[in-house]
Design a protein around this motif. Structure first.
Motif, mmCIF file in Angstrom:
data_model
loop_
_atom_site.group_PDB
_atom_site.id
_atom_site.type_symbol
_atom_site.label_atom_id
_atom_site.label_comp_id
_atom_site.label_asym_id
_atom_site.label_seq_id
_atom_site.Cartn_x
_atom_site.Cartn_y
_atom_site.Cartn_z
ATOM 1 N N ALA A 1 0.826 -1.199 0.000
ATOM 2 C CA ALA A 1 0.000 0.000 0.000
ATOM 3 C C ALA A 1 0.862 1.252 0.000
ATOM 4 C CB ALA A 1 -0.928 -0.004 1.221
ATOM 5 N N SER A 2 0.222 2.373 -0.321
ATOM 6 C CA SER A 2 0.899 3.670 -0.260
ATOM 7 C C SER A 2 -0.133 4.727 0.060
ATOM 8 C CB SER A 2 1.577 3.995 -1.592
ATOM 9 O OG SER A 2 0.619 4.123 -2.623
ATOM 10 N N GLY A 3 0.329 5.847 0.563
ATOM 11 C CA GLY A 3 -0.597 6.923 0.880
ATOM 12 C C GLY A 3 -1.045 7.686 -0.344
ATOM 13 N N LYS A 4 -0.256 7.628 -1.426
ATOM 14 C CA LYS A 4 -0.584 8.342 -2.653
ATOM 15 C C LYS A 4 -0.094 7.559 -3.857
ATOM 16 C CE LYS A 4 1.771 12.040 -3.747
ATOM 17 N NZ LYS A 4 2.336 11.556 -5.028
ATOM 18 N N GLY A 5 -0.538 7.955 -5.034
ATOM 19 C CA GLY A 5 -0.093 7.298 -6.252
ATOM 20 C C GLY A 5 1.264 7.813 -6.703
ATOM 21 N N GLY A 6 1.845 7.104 -7.670
ATOM 22 C CA GLY A 6 3.084 7.552 -8.271
ATOM 23 C C GLY A 6 4.347 7.234 -7.512
ATOM 24 N N VAL A 7 4.267 6.356 -6.508
ATOM 25 C CA VAL A 7 5.464 6.039 -5.718
ATOM 26 C C VAL A 7 6.063 4.683 -6.105
ATOM 27 C CG1 VAL A 7 4.667 7.447 -3.792
ATOM 28 C CG2 VAL A 7 4.176 4.989 -3.807
ATOM 29 N N GLY A 8 5.491 4.006 -7.102
ATOM 30 C CA GLY A 8 6.031 2.724 -7.539
ATOM 31 C C GLY A 8 5.494 1.522 -6.797
ATOM 32 N N LYS A 9 4.328 1.669 -6.190
ATOM 33 C CA LYS A 9 3.737 0.587 -5.395
ATOM 34 C C LYS A 9 3.485 -0.664 -6.236
ATOM 35 C CE LYS A 9 -0.504 1.240 -4.854
ATOM 36 N NZ LYS A 9 -0.787 0.341 -6.032
ATOM 37 N N SER A 10 2.924 -0.494 -7.418
ATOM 38 C CA SER A 10 2.612 -1.652 -8.266
ATOM 39 C C SER A 10 3.886 -2.348 -8.730
ATOM 40 C CB SER A 10 1.771 -1.224 -9.469
ATOM 41 O OG SER A 10 0.512 -0.745 -9.052
ATOM 42 N N LEU A 11 4.922 -1.568 -9.033
ATOM 43 C CA LEU A 11 6.198 -2.157 -9.426
ATOM 44 C C LEU A 11 6.813 -2.945 -8.275
ATOM 45 C CD1 LEU A 11 7.727 0.645 -11.647
ATOM 46 C CD2 LEU A 11 7.648 -1.784 -12.248
ATOM 47 N N VAL A 12 6.726 -2.398 -7.065
ATOM 48 C CA VAL A 12 7.264 -3.117 -5.907
ATOM 49 C C VAL A 12 6.477 -4.407 -5.680
ATOM 50 C CG1 VAL A 12 7.596 -3.053 -3.405
ATOM 51 C CG2 VAL A 12 8.201 -1.057 -4.795
ATOM 52 N N ALA A 13 5.152 -4.329 -5.730
ATOM 53 C CA ALA A 13 4.330 -5.519 -5.503
ATOM 54 C C ALA A 13 4.615 -6.593 -6.555
ATOM 55 C CB ALA A 13 2.848 -5.137 -5.523
ATOM 56 N N SER A 14 4.639 -6.191 -7.820
ATOM 57 C CA SER A 14 4.839 -7.156 -8.904
ATOM 58 C C SER A 14 6.240 -7.748 -8.876
ATOM 59 C CB SER A 14 4.585 -6.480 -10.255
ATOM 60 O OG SER A 14 3.274 -5.966 -10.340
ATOM 61 N N THR A 15 7.248 -6.912 -8.652
ATOM 62 C CA THR A 15 8.627 -7.395 -8.655
ATOM 63 C C THR A 15 8.910 -8.256 -7.432
ATOM 64 O OG1 THR A 15 9.274 -5.387 -9.850
ATOM 65 C CG2 THR A 15 11.041 -6.708 -8.891
ATOM 66 N N THR A 16 8.338 -7.894 -6.290
ATOM 67 C CA THR A 16 8.493 -8.739 -5.100
ATOM 68 C C THR A 16 7.877 -10.111 -5.336
ATOM 69 O OG1 THR A 16 8.422 -6.786 -3.679
ATOM 70 C CG2 THR A 16 8.096 -8.904 -2.617
ATOM 71 N N ALA A 17 6.732 -10.141 -6.017
ATOM 72 C CA ALA A 17 6.118 -11.433 -6.360
ATOM 73 C C ALA A 17 7.032 -12.238 -7.279
ATOM 74 C CB ALA A 17 4.755 -11.206 -7.012
ATOM 75 N N LEU A 18 7.666 -11.569 -8.260
ATOM 76 C CA LEU A 18 8.593 -12.263 -9.157
ATOM 77 C C LEU A 18 9.784 -12.830 -8.383
ATOM 78 C CD1 LEU A 18 8.697 -9.786 -12.194
ATOM 79 C CD2 LEU A 18 7.792 -12.119 -12.231
ATOM 80 N N ILE A 19 10.364 -12.003 -7.514
ATOM 81 C CA ILE A 19 11.519 -12.445 -6.729
ATOM 82 C C ILE A 19 11.146 -13.626 -5.837
ATOM 83 C CG2 ILE A 19 13.070 -11.766 -4.844
ATOM 84 C CD1 ILE A 19 13.008 -8.912 -6.064
ATOM 85 N N THR A 20 10.006 -13.524 -5.175
ATOM 86 C CA THR A 20 9.574 -14.566 -4.238
ATOM 87 C C THR A 20 9.298 -15.876 -4.957
ATOM 88 O OG1 THR A 20 8.532 -12.800 -2.940
ATOM 89 C CG2 THR A 20 7.983 -15.051 -2.340
ATOM 90 N N SER A 21 8.650 -15.792 -6.122
ATOM 91 C CA SER A 21 8.321 -17.008 -6.867
ATOM 92 C C SER A 21 9.577 -17.690 -7.389
ATOM 93 C CB SER A 21 7.379 -16.687 -8.032
ATOM 94 O OG SER A 21 8.022 -15.885 -9.016
#
Length: 246
Positions: free
Chosen positions: A22-42
């Motif tokens: 989560a983030s308090g506002k948009g534009g901070v790279g939240k989706s990139l962090v979520a998606s890339t963390t999923a890639l790394i974890t998998s």
């Protein structure tokens, strides 16, 4: 009582770690962090799911190159699509990448419907790409998901950090566990915010340097994993891996 609530508990019953990003506002790279963390974890032999819960601006499918928007297979519910080793589900399968002008009760209803129909099976981690802000989506996630452990994303920007303060305060008031804060888009000239984050009573898990070349990797998971962004995030990953299981 909405019968979907009990079904949601059943659908998520075999998820060991539920991690809303989560983030308090948009534009901070939240989706990139979520998606890339999923890639790394998998890539570390964990069973991993990724749910894009942004009703107004889903983007994880673009990041992962999963732009085939045919609806997932149905079998006593909806089976998440396989994107590499990730089980992936998104609101985009409903919106078809068109605008979704919803508010209030419609948002809550859509979230309940998506959570109640999706069959995740057994997962070590389910990362949830949350919409920005502190609105209905955050509150519904807290109400409907068992023992979430939030990751909060910020940039060194004072504006971003102020909105993170509000998000952290809200999560604390609701007695929701916060795994920590990840600082994204750090540059040589960025102010140091580690102390400010820790003064909020949460952990500063690490920093990700601004990566000028990341845009050219979007849509290609292999290129994303070779990026400086992913390397910095992988250095932070042990902190995510240590999140307590419910």
């Amino acid at each position: 009582m909405d019968p979907r609530i009990e079904l949601i508990q059943e659908r998520l019953g075999n998820v060991k770690n539920l991690v809303p990003v989560a983030s308090g506002k948009g534009g901070v790279g939240k989706s990139l962090v979520a998606s890339t963390t999923a890639l790394i974890t998998s890539g570390k032999d964990y069973e991993v799911g990724l749910l894009d819960l942004d009703l107004h601006g889903p983007s994880a499918h673009v990041i992962l190159g999963a732009e085939d928007l045919n609806f997932p297979e149905e079998d006593k519910g909806v089976i998440p699509r396989d994107v590499g080793k990730i089980k992936f589900m998104s609101t985009v399968y409903y919106s078809r990448d068109r605008p979704s002008p919803m508010r209030g009760g419609d948002i809550s209803d859509a979230i309940r419907e998506l959570l109640s129909i999706t069959r995740w099976g057994s997962l070590d981690y389910l990362f949830v790409d949350m919409p920005p802000g502190v609105g209905n989506e955050i509150l519904d996630t807290i109400q409907l998901m068992h023992n979430p452990e939030f990751l909060v994303i910020t940039t060194p920007s004072k504006v971003a950090l102020r909105t993170v303060e509000k998000l952290v305060q809200m999560l604390k008031e609701l007695e929701v566990s916060i795994g920590g804060v990840i600082e994204n888009m750090k540059t040589e000239n960025s102010p140091e915010i580690k102390k400010e984050v820790e003064e909020l009573g949460v952990s500063h898990l690490g920093s990700i340097r601004f990566d000028n070349d990341l845009e050219y990797a979007i849509g290609d998971p292999e290129k994303i994993l070779k990026s400086k962004f992913a390397r910095d995030l992988e250095d932070i990953f042990p902190e995510v891996e240590r999140l307590p299981s419910p």
